[in-house]
Design a protein around this motif. Structure first.
Motif, PDB file in Angstrom:
ATOM      1  N   THR A  47      16.535   4.045   7.280  1.00  0.00           N
ATOM      2  CA  THR A  47      17.193   2.749   7.143  1.00  0.00           C
ATOM      3  C   THR A  47      16.938   2.191   5.742  1.00  0.00           C
ATOM      4  OG1 THR A  47      15.319   1.407   7.882  1.00  0.00           O
ATOM      5  CG2 THR A  47      16.770   2.308   9.592  1.00  0.00           C
ATOM      6  N   GLU A  48      17.782   1.269   5.314  1.00  0.00           N
ATOM      7  CA  GLU A  48      17.574   0.638   4.004  1.00  0.00           C
ATOM      8  C   GLU A  48      16.259  -0.122   3.983  1.00  0.00           C
ATOM      9  OE1 GLU A  48      20.967  -1.674   2.946  1.00  0.00           O
ATOM     10  OE2 GLU A  48      22.146   0.081   2.348  1.00  0.00           O
ATOM     11  N   THR A  49      15.893  -0.713   5.110  1.00  0.00           N
ATOM     12  CA  THR A  49      14.601  -1.404   5.184  1.00  0.00           C
ATOM     13  C   THR A  49      13.460  -0.414   4.997  1.00  0.00           C
ATOM     14  OG1 THR A  49      15.492  -3.098   6.659  1.00  0.00           O
ATOM     15  CG2 THR A  49      13.099  -2.780   6.670  1.00  0.00           C
ATOM     16  N   ALA A  50      13.544   0.741   5.652  1.00  0.00           N
ATOM     17  CA  ALA A  50      12.506   1.764   5.494  1.00  0.00           C
ATOM     18  C   ALA A  50      12.438   2.249   4.055  1.00  0.00           C
ATOM     19  CB  ALA A  50      12.776   2.931   6.443  1.00  0.00           C
ATOM     20  N   ALA A  51      13.587   2.332   3.388  1.00  0.00           N
ATOM     21  CA  ALA A  51      13.600   2.771   1.993  1.00  0.00           C
ATOM     22  C   ALA A  51      12.796   1.808   1.120  1.00  0.00           C
ATOM     23  CB  ALA A  51      15.041   2.871   1.489  1.00  0.00           C
ATOM     24  N   GLY A  52      12.969   0.520   1.347  1.00  0.00           N
ATOM     25  CA  GLY A  52      12.200  -0.462   0.582  1.00  0.00           C
ATOM     26  C   GLY A  52      10.717  -0.373   0.876  1.00  0.00           C
ATOM     27  N   LEU A  53      10.367  -0.187   2.138  1.00  0.00           N
ATOM     28  CA  LEU A  53       8.958  -0.058   2.510  1.00  0.00           C
ATOM     29  C   LEU A  53       8.335   1.180   1.887  1.00  0.00           C
ATOM     30  CD1 LEU A  53       9.316  -0.949   6.297  1.00  0.00           C
ATOM     31  CD2 LEU A  53       8.209  -2.363   4.564  1.00  0.00           C
ATOM     32  N   LEU A  54       9.084   2.276   1.845  1.00  0.00           N
ATOM     33  CA  LEU A  54       8.567   3.516   1.269  1.00  0.00           C
ATOM     34  C   LEU A  54       8.339   3.362  -0.228  1.00  0.00           C
ATOM     35  CD1 LEU A  54       7.733   6.397   1.848  1.00  0.00           C
ATOM     36  CD2 LEU A  54      10.113   7.086   1.637  1.00  0.00           C
ATOM     37  N   ALA A  55       9.231   2.653  -0.911  1.00  0.00           N
ATOM     38  CA  ALA A  55       9.033   2.401  -2.335  1.00  0.00           C
ATOM     39  C   ALA A  55       7.770   1.571  -2.562  1.00  0.00           C
ATOM     40  CB  ALA A  55      10.254   1.694  -2.909  1.00  0.00           C
ATOM     41  N   ASP A  56       7.536   0.569  -1.714  1.00  0.00           N
ATOM     42  CA  ASP A  56       6.322  -0.244  -1.816  1.00  0.00           C
ATOM     43  C   ASP A  56       5.082   0.598  -1.536  1.00  0.00           C
ATOM     44  OD1 ASP A  56       7.878  -2.453  -2.366  1.00  0.00           O
ATOM     45  OD2 ASP A  56       7.804  -3.237  -0.310  1.00  0.00           O
ATOM     46  N   LEU A  57       5.177   1.513  -0.578  1.00  0.00           N
ATOM     47  CA  LEU A  57       4.033   2.341  -0.224  1.00  0.00           C
ATOM     48  C   LEU A  57       3.619   3.228  -1.389  1.00  0.00           C
ATOM     49  CD1 LEU A  57       2.110   3.216   2.068  1.00  0.00           C
ATOM     50  CD2 LEU A  57       3.788   4.966   2.670  1.00  0.00           C
ATOM     51  N   GLY A  58       4.592   3.697  -2.172  1.00  0.00           N
ATOM     52  CA  GLY A  58       4.270   4.532  -3.322  1.00  0.00           C
ATOM     53  C   GLY A  58       3.416   3.816  -4.354  1.00  0.00           C
ATOM     54  N   ASP A  59       3.496   2.486  -4.367  1.00  0.00           N
ATOM     55  CA  ASP A  59       2.675   1.696  -5.289  1.00  0.00           C
ATOM     56  C   ASP A  59       1.316   1.345  -4.705  1.00  0.00           C
ATOM     57  OD1 ASP A  59       4.713   1.650  -7.214  1.00  0.00           O
ATOM     58  OD2 ASP A  59       5.635  -0.126  -6.312  1.00  0.00           O
ATOM     59  N   ALA A  60       1.192   1.411  -3.367  1.00  0.00           N
ATOM     60  CA  ALA A  60      -0.027   0.954  -2.704  1.00  0.00           C
ATOM     61  C   ALA A  60      -0.965   2.099  -2.323  1.00  0.00           C
ATOM     62  CB  ALA A  60       0.334   0.158  -1.444  1.00  0.00           C
ATOM     63  N   ALA A  61      -0.462   3.330  -2.316  1.00  0.00           N
ATOM     64  CA  ALA A  61      -1.274   4.450  -1.829  1.00  0.00           C
ATOM     65  C   ALA A  61      -0.784   5.745  -2.458  1.00  0.00           C
ATOM     66  CB  ALA A  61      -1.180   4.538  -0.304  1.00  0.00           C
ATOM     67  N   VAL A  62      -1.556   6.802  -2.247  1.00  0.00           N
ATOM     68  CA  VAL A  62      -1.123   8.149  -2.621  1.00  0.00           C
ATOM     69  C   VAL A  62      -0.312   8.684  -1.445  1.00  0.00           C
ATOM     70  CG1 VAL A  62      -1.836  10.477  -3.256  1.00  0.00           C
ATOM     71  CG2 VAL A  62      -3.173   8.504  -4.042  1.00  0.00           C
ATOM     72  N   PHE A  63       1.011   8.676  -1.586  1.00  0.00           N
ATOM     73  CA  PHE A  63       1.883   9.113  -0.501  1.00  0.00           C
ATOM     74  C   PHE A  63       2.138  10.609  -0.619  1.00  0.00           C
ATOM     75  CE2 PHE A  63       6.310   9.924   0.983  1.00  0.00           C
ATOM     76  CZ  PHE A  63       6.035   9.818   2.346  1.00  0.00           C
ATOM     77  N   VAL A  64       1.865  11.342   0.483  1.00  0.00           N
ATOM     78  CA  VAL A  64       1.989  12.799   0.484  1.00  0.00           C
ATOM     79  C   VAL A  64       2.942  13.224   1.612  1.00  0.00           C
ATOM     80  CG1 VAL A  64       0.763  14.996   0.589  1.00  0.00           C
ATOM     81  CG2 VAL A  64      -0.381  12.980  -0.355  1.00  0.00           C
ATOM     82  N   PRO A  65       4.195  13.565   1.306  1.00  0.00           N
ATOM     83  CA  PRO A  65       5.053  14.147   2.331  1.00  0.00           C
ATOM     84  C   PRO A  65       4.398  15.413   2.886  1.00  0.00           C
ATOM     85  CG  PRO A  65       6.308  13.578   0.362  1.00  0.00           C
ATOM     86  CD  PRO A  65       4.865  13.456   0.003  1.00  0.00           C
ATOM     87  N   THR A  66       4.353  15.535   4.214  1.00  0.00           N
ATOM     88  CA  THR A  66       3.593  16.612   4.847  1.00  0.00           C
ATOM     89  C   THR A  66       4.487  17.218   5.925  1.00  0.00           C
ATOM     90  OG1 THR A  66       1.586  15.324   4.434  1.00  0.00           O
ATOM     91  CG2 THR A  66       1.406  17.154   5.982  1.00  0.00           C
ATOM     92  N   THR A  67       5.093  18.358   5.619  1.00  0.00           N
ATOM     93  CA  THR A  67       6.205  18.840   6.429  1.00  0.00           C
ATOM     94  C   THR A  67       6.103  20.324   6.763  1.00  0.00           C
ATOM     95  OG1 THR A  67       8.626  19.032   6.474  1.00  0.00           O
ATOM     96  CG2 THR A  67       7.571  19.243   4.331  1.00  0.00           C
ATOM     97  N   THR A  68       6.779  20.714   7.835  1.00  0.00           N
ATOM     98  CA  THR A  68       6.920  22.124   8.175  1.00  0.00           C
ATOM     99  C   THR A  68       8.093  22.750   7.419  1.00  0.00           C
ATOM    100  OG1 THR A  68       6.018  21.611  10.351  1.00  0.00           O
ATOM    101  CG2 THR A  68       7.075  23.732  10.135  1.00  0.00           C
TER     102      THR A  68
END
Length: 270
Positions: A47-68
């Motif tokens: 969602t567009e809301t999730a997109a904004g939250l994810l951008a904020d998270l990149g500034d607040a933490a070390v975000f690591v996509p973890t996928t199969t």
């Protein structure tokens, strides 16, 4: 010290068109952002809301996509926010640093697999024999590490996955049913091991995680705090753990909730 956020992608943060149907009534559907295109077709959304939250998270933490996903499949995804320095692909088989595989990590993983479980060839051949062409659509080997089938899920015999899981467990492998894919993955091939390596490199003292499938269970157990959505293998099994929150939200709105929880915990780590 930095906070590390390790999250599964498919059906946790991003959703295919089929997965969107989990809980998204047309009359109240949120605005969506496409984050993956393949062969000129849109594949995955948040969602567009999730997109904004994810951008904020990149500034607040070390975000690591973890996928199969394989590396090629992961690199099709264009997530909002700053490009992650680290990403974990092939269920922990590849650790990407600035988009490039760390060869030392991959060598350590493959050596462990050779020592601790049955070879890929044996499991792949068994899946070829055990699957019925009436409901198997594709048979794929991923990164020379694990194997999966794409199936017509509604045609799967009721006990077939359980029987396959029992056969695989005796050989040190794990079976997971996710959407239309049946995965067979070596037991030692884990997301949690790769996340611990990233935590070591970054000096993170707090690890947060989210995921929806059996292949995410080890990741959630290894994290200081974890979240799972109200859909998926873990929810269907009623799986929980002391430091893991089982969220009621299902579908794409669960992705929003998970990102809000990540941000809240990253900003107030105590």
């Amino acid at each position: 010290m930095p906070v590390l956020v390790a999250s599964d992608l498919d059906r946790t943060l991003v959703y295919s068109a089929a997965a969107l149907a989990l809980t998204m009534p047309d009359a109240r559907a949120p605005r969506l952002l496409c984050v993956e295109v393949h062969e000129s077709k849109p594949l995955s959304y948040l969602t567009e809301t999730a997109a904004g939250l994810l951008a904020d998270l990149g500034d607040a933490a070390v975000f690591v996509p973890t996928t199969t996903r394989t590396r090629a499949q992961y690199q099709r995804i264009n997530l909002p926010g700053p490009p992650p320095k680290y990403a974990i692909c092939a269920n922990g088989g590849h650790l990407l640093v600035d988009g490039v595989t760390d060869p030392g990590w991959h060598a350590r993983v493959t050596a462990r697999l050779a020592d601790e479980c049955a070879p890929l060839s044996e499991v792949s051949e068994h899946l070829m024999r055990a699957g019925d062409p009436a409901w198997v659509r594709k048979h794929r080997i991923a990164e020379d590490l694990f194997v999966y089938l794409v199936v017509e899920r509604e045609l799967l015999p009721g006990d077939w996955v359980e029987e396959l899981a029992a056969w695989a467990a005796r050989r040190g492998w794990t079976v997971s049913l996710q959407g239309r894919k049946v995965y067979a993955v070596p037991g030692p091939l884990t997301k949690s091991a790769a996340v611990r390596e990233v935590a070591r490199r970054t000096g993170a003292e707090l690890t947060l995680a989210a995921g929806d499938s059996l292949l995410d269970a080890d990741l959630l157990l290894a994290a200081d705090r974890g979240w799972r959505p109200g859909h998926g293998e873990l929810a269907d099994a009623g799986w929980t753990a002391p430091a893991v929150s089982a969220l009621p939200e299902r579908g794409v709105l669960a992705g929003e909730r998970i990102l809000r929880e990540f941000l809240r915990a990253a900003r107030s780590p105590r």
